[in-house]
Design a protein around this motif. Structure first.
Motif, mmCIF file in Angstrom:
data_model
loop_
_atom_site.group_PDB
_atom_site.id
_atom_site.type_symbol
_atom_site.label_atom_id
_atom_site.label_comp_id
_atom_site.label_asym_id
_atom_site.label_seq_id
_atom_site.Cartn_x
_atom_site.Cartn_y
_atom_site.Cartn_z
ATOM 1 N N LEU A 161 0.831 -1.203 0.000
ATOM 2 C CA LEU A 161 0.000 0.000 0.000
ATOM 3 C C LEU A 161 0.868 1.256 0.000
ATOM 4 C CD1 LEU A 161 -2.896 1.003 0.033
ATOM 5 C CD2 LEU A 161 -2.851 0.929 2.522
ATOM 6 N N THR A 162 1.947 1.235 0.756
ATOM 7 C CA THR A 162 2.867 2.378 0.775
ATOM 8 C C THR A 162 3.467 2.611 -0.605
ATOM 9 O OG1 THR A 162 3.423 1.979 3.100
ATOM 10 C CG2 THR A 162 4.962 3.303 1.820
ATOM 11 N N ASN A 163 3.892 1.530 -1.252
ATOM 12 C CA ASN A 163 4.455 1.646 -2.598
ATOM 13 C C ASN A 163 3.411 2.129 -3.593
ATOM 14 O OD1 ASN A 163 6.951 0.737 -1.720
ATOM 15 N ND2 ASN A 163 6.483 -1.408 -2.136
ATOM 16 N N LEU A 164 2.174 1.657 -3.434
ATOM 17 C CA LEU A 164 1.088 2.093 -4.321
ATOM 18 C C LEU A 164 0.857 3.591 -4.189
ATOM 19 C CD1 LEU A 164 -1.317 1.543 -6.216
ATOM 20 C CD2 LEU A 164 -2.688 0.998 -4.185
ATOM 21 N N ARG A 165 0.840 4.080 -2.970
ATOM 22 C CA ARG A 165 0.618 5.524 -2.744
ATOM 23 C C ARG A 165 1.761 6.352 -3.315
ATOM 24 N NH1 ARG A 165 -1.572 4.310 3.305
ATOM 25 N NH2 ARG A 165 -3.797 4.188 2.812
ATOM 26 N N LYS A 166 2.979 5.842 -3.223
ATOM 27 C CA LYS A 166 4.114 6.556 -3.805
ATOM 28 C C LYS A 166 3.964 6.665 -5.316
ATOM 29 C CE LYS A 166 7.585 5.410 -0.290
ATOM 30 N NZ LYS A 166 8.823 4.637 0.005
ATOM 31 N N ARG A 167 3.527 5.558 -5.950
ATOM 32 C CA ARG A 167 3.325 5.583 -7.404
ATOM 33 C C ARG A 167 2.225 6.580 -7.770
ATOM 34 N NH1 ARG A 167 3.773 -0.109 -6.916
ATOM 35 N NH2 ARG A 167 1.515 -0.345 -7.174
ATOM 36 N N MET A 168 1.171 6.629 -6.963
ATOM 37 C CA MET A 168 0.072 7.552 -7.242
ATOM 38 C C MET A 168 0.549 9.000 -7.157
ATOM 39 S SD MET A 168 -2.528 5.756 -8.073
ATOM 40 C CE MET A 168 -3.837 6.977 -7.998
ATOM 41 N N TRP A 169 1.422 9.282 -6.196
ATOM 42 C CA TRP A 169 1.969 10.640 -6.086
ATOM 43 C C TRP A 169 2.785 10.991 -7.322
ATOM 44 C CZ3 TRP A 169 0.560 14.547 -3.318
ATOM 45 C CH2 TRP A 169 -0.031 14.368 -2.075
ATOM 46 N N LEU A 170 3.580 10.049 -7.811
ATOM 47 C CA LEU A 170 4.375 10.286 -9.015
ATOM 48 C C LEU A 170 3.478 10.515 -10.223
ATOM 49 C CD1 LEU A 170 7.234 7.640 -8.559
ATOM 50 C CD2 LEU A 170 7.416 10.126 -8.345
ATOM 51 N N PHE A 171 2.422 9.714 -10.346
ATOM 52 C CA PHE A 171 1.480 9.888 -11.454
ATOM 53 C C PHE A 171 0.795 11.249 -11.364
ATOM 54 C CE2 PHE A 171 0.943 5.014 -11.564
ATOM 55 C CZ PHE A 171 2.010 4.905 -12.447
ATOM 56 N N SER A 172 0.473 11.661 -10.134
ATOM 57 C CA SER A 172 -0.185 12.959 -9.940
ATOM 58 C C SER A 172 0.725 14.106 -10.379
ATOM 59 C CB SER A 172 -0.570 13.138 -8.468
ATOM 60 O OG SER A 172 -1.483 12.141 -8.064
ATOM 61 N N VAL A 173 2.004 13.963 -10.078
ATOM 62 C CA VAL A 173 2.970 14.980 -10.523
ATOM 63 C C VAL A 173 3.004 15.034 -12.043
ATOM 64 C CG1 VAL A 173 5.423 15.576 -10.593
ATOM 65 C CG2 VAL A 173 4.384 14.857 -8.442
ATOM 66 N N GLY A 174 2.935 13.863 -12.683
ATOM 67 C CA GLY A 174 2.909 13.813 -14.140
ATOM 68 C C GLY A 174 1.699 14.521 -14.718
ATOM 69 N N ILE A 175 0.535 14.338 -14.085
ATOM 70 C CA ILE A 175 -0.687 15.014 -14.545
ATOM 71 C C ILE A 175 -0.561 16.520 -14.395
ATOM 72 C CG2 ILE A 175 -3.146 15.338 -14.041
ATOM 73 C CD1 ILE A 175 -3.266 12.373 -13.306
ATOM 74 N N LEU A 176 0.004 16.957 -13.271
ATOM 75 C CA LEU A 176 0.213 18.398 -13.067
ATOM 76 C C LEU A 176 1.174 18.958 -14.111
ATOM 77 C CD1 LEU A 176 0.514 18.594 -9.171
ATOM 78 C CD2 LEU A 176 -1.360 19.454 -10.581
ATOM 79 N N LEU A 177 2.152 18.157 -14.490
ATOM 80 C CA LEU A 177 3.109 18.597 -15.510
ATOM 81 C C LEU A 177 2.413 18.751 -16.863
ATOM 82 C CD1 LEU A 177 6.069 19.249 -16.097
ATOM 83 C CD2 LEU A 177 6.437 16.820 -16.595
ATOM 84 N N ILE A 178 1.550 17.787 -17.189
ATOM 85 C CA ILE A 178 0.774 17.887 -18.438
ATOM 86 C C ILE A 178 -0.085 19.145 -18.433
ATOM 87 C CG2 ILE A 178 -1.116 16.835 -19.753
ATOM 88 C CD1 ILE A 178 -0.033 14.100 -18.848
ATOM 89 N N GLU A 179 -0.725 19.407 -17.299
ATOM 90 C CA GLU A 179 -1.573 20.585 -17.176
ATOM 91 C C GLU A 179 -0.761 21.871 -17.343
ATOM 92 O OE1 GLU A 179 -4.866 22.424 -14.022
ATOM 93 O OE2 GLU A 179 -3.889 20.497 -13.639
ATOM 94 N N LEU B 127 -7.055 19.009 -21.644
ATOM 95 C CA LEU B 127 -8.194 18.539 -20.845
ATOM 96 C C LEU B 127 -8.427 17.050 -21.036
ATOM 97 C CD1 LEU B 127 -10.702 21.511 -21.317
ATOM 98 C CD2 LEU B 127 -9.378 20.941 -19.277
ATOM 99 N N VAL B 128 -8.313 16.593 -22.276
ATOM 100 C CA VAL B 128 -8.497 15.168 -22.545
ATOM 101 C C VAL B 128 -7.437 14.345 -21.811
ATOM 102 C CG1 VAL B 128 -8.365 13.384 -24.326
ATOM 103 C CG2 VAL B 128 -9.637 15.488 -24.767
ATOM 104 N N LEU B 129 -6.176 14.799 -21.901
ATOM 105 C CA LEU B 129 -5.091 14.073 -21.230
ATOM 106 C C LEU B 129 -5.249 14.088 -19.714
ATOM 107 C CD1 LEU B 129 -1.988 15.194 -23.346
ATOM 108 C CD2 LEU B 129 -3.033 12.923 -23.278
ATOM 109 N N VAL B 130 -5.589 15.263 -19.164
ATOM 110 C CA VAL B 130 -5.724 15.387 -17.710
ATOM 111 C C VAL B 130 -6.878 14.543 -17.194
ATOM 112 C CG1 VAL B 130 -6.332 16.964 -15.839
ATOM 113 C CG2 VAL B 130 -4.609 17.631 -17.522
ATOM 114 N N PHE B 131 -8.079 14.712 -17.804
ATOM 115 C CA PHE B 131 -9.249 13.961 -17.320
ATOM 116 C C PHE B 131 -9.105 12.472 -17.609
ATOM 117 C CE2 PHE B 131 -11.303 18.186 -17.511
ATOM 118 C CZ PHE B 131 -11.795 18.229 -16.211
ATOM 119 N N PHE C 61 -8.176 7.178 -15.341
ATOM 120 C CA PHE C 61 -7.412 5.925 -15.348
ATOM 121 C C PHE C 61 -6.786 5.649 -13.985
ATOM 122 C CE2 PHE C 61 -3.217 3.949 -15.699
ATOM 123 C CZ PHE C 61 -3.573 2.700 -16.207
ATOM 124 N N LEU C 62 -6.172 6.686 -13.387
ATOM 125 C CA LEU C 62 -5.514 6.507 -12.092
ATOM 126 C C LEU C 62 -6.521 6.195 -10.991
ATOM 127 C CD1 LEU C 62 -2.784 9.308 -12.123
ATOM 128 C CD2 LEU C 62 -2.473 6.853 -12.405
#
Length: 247
Positions: free
Chosen positions: A138-156, A183-187, A192-193
């Motif tokens: 679960l800890t590793n999963l949350r870390k991956r989610m944070w990284l993915f979230s940073v990627g989405i913010l970067l796209i935005e 918007l398509v990429l972000v949403f 997906f996440l």
């Protein structure tokens, strides 16, 4: 007239430094630390300088320095530099141990809370081992989610910057296209996440200990914290903040 500095008896020094009087007498016999003076009653009296030296020797002994090594170190002209290096090294090692212990404390608190919430018998080592594995996952999963979230913010951020650049050159069509793509990429990425995370977790009712998976709609719109989500248990129908674990 200069005031006389305070003097301490051997018993007071032992109490102050948490040593035994016998150890202090031993260092006297080995000519490591002599008392500042001996009174008419043959009592030994120590000043601040001797106390500091005793404290240093006591610490070096705890680090397994021999009496001979301590003598050589204290008599060496570069002894102060050597001690400074030793202390800096020990400080770094202690900080590393503190960090490691803090991580262990966090893990122990999480495991303790998990075991209490799931109402698991602490003698059941199999269950505890499974919990520890799930906590790590679960800890590793949350870390991956944070990284993915940073990627989405970067796209935005890239999308907004691109739209601004197109606006500057009065290219309205290109600006609109860049906004739509962003918007398509972000949403799309967010959806997906969300689904990916939903498929990885389940929840434990704090009232009856039932493990369950809520509907995706309930999962999305329910109040939550980083480790809990407010849900209604399908077994006892108790609504509370349920602990999140991996499936």
């Amino acid at each position: 007239m200069k005031a006389m500095s305070q003097k301490y008896s051997i018993g007071e020094v032992a109490k102050k430094l948490k040593m035994t009087p016998r150890a202090i007498r031993f260092y006297d016999q080995k000519n490591l630390v002599k008392p500042e003076f001996i009174g008419e009653n043959s009592y030994r009296y120590y000043g601040e300088e001797q106390i500091q030296k005793l404290e240093l020797i006591n610490y070096l002994r705890q680090l397994d320095f021999s009496i001979k090594q301590i003598k050589e170190l204290l008599s060496d002209q570069s002894g102060s530099d050597s001690l400074q290096l030793l202390f800096q090294k020990q400080i770094m090692e202690n900080e590393s141990k503190i960090d490691s212990l803090e991580q262990q404390q966090k893990q122990l608190r999480r495991l303790s809370k998990t075991i209490a919430t799931q109402k698991i018998d602490s003698n059941n080592l199999v269950d505890i081992a499974q919990i520890m594995k799930k906590e790590t996952r679960l800890t590793n999963l949350r870390k991956r989610m944070w990284l993915f979230s940073v990627g989405i913010l970067l796209i935005e951020a890239i999308g907004i910057f691109s739209a601004y650049q197109f606006k500057q050159i009065n290219s309205l069509v290109a600006m609109i296209i860049s906004i739509v793509i962003m918007l398509v990429l972000v949403f799309g990425s967010t959806a997906f996440l969300t689904k990916y995370y939903y498929n990885q977790v389940k929840y434990v009712c704090p009232n009856c200990g039932t493990k369950f998976v809520p509907s995706l709609k309930t999962f999305i719109f329910s109040a939550h914290t980083p480790k809990f989500r407010k849900l209604e248990c399908p077994h006892c129908h108790h609504k509370a903040y349920c602990l999140e674990i991996t499936r």
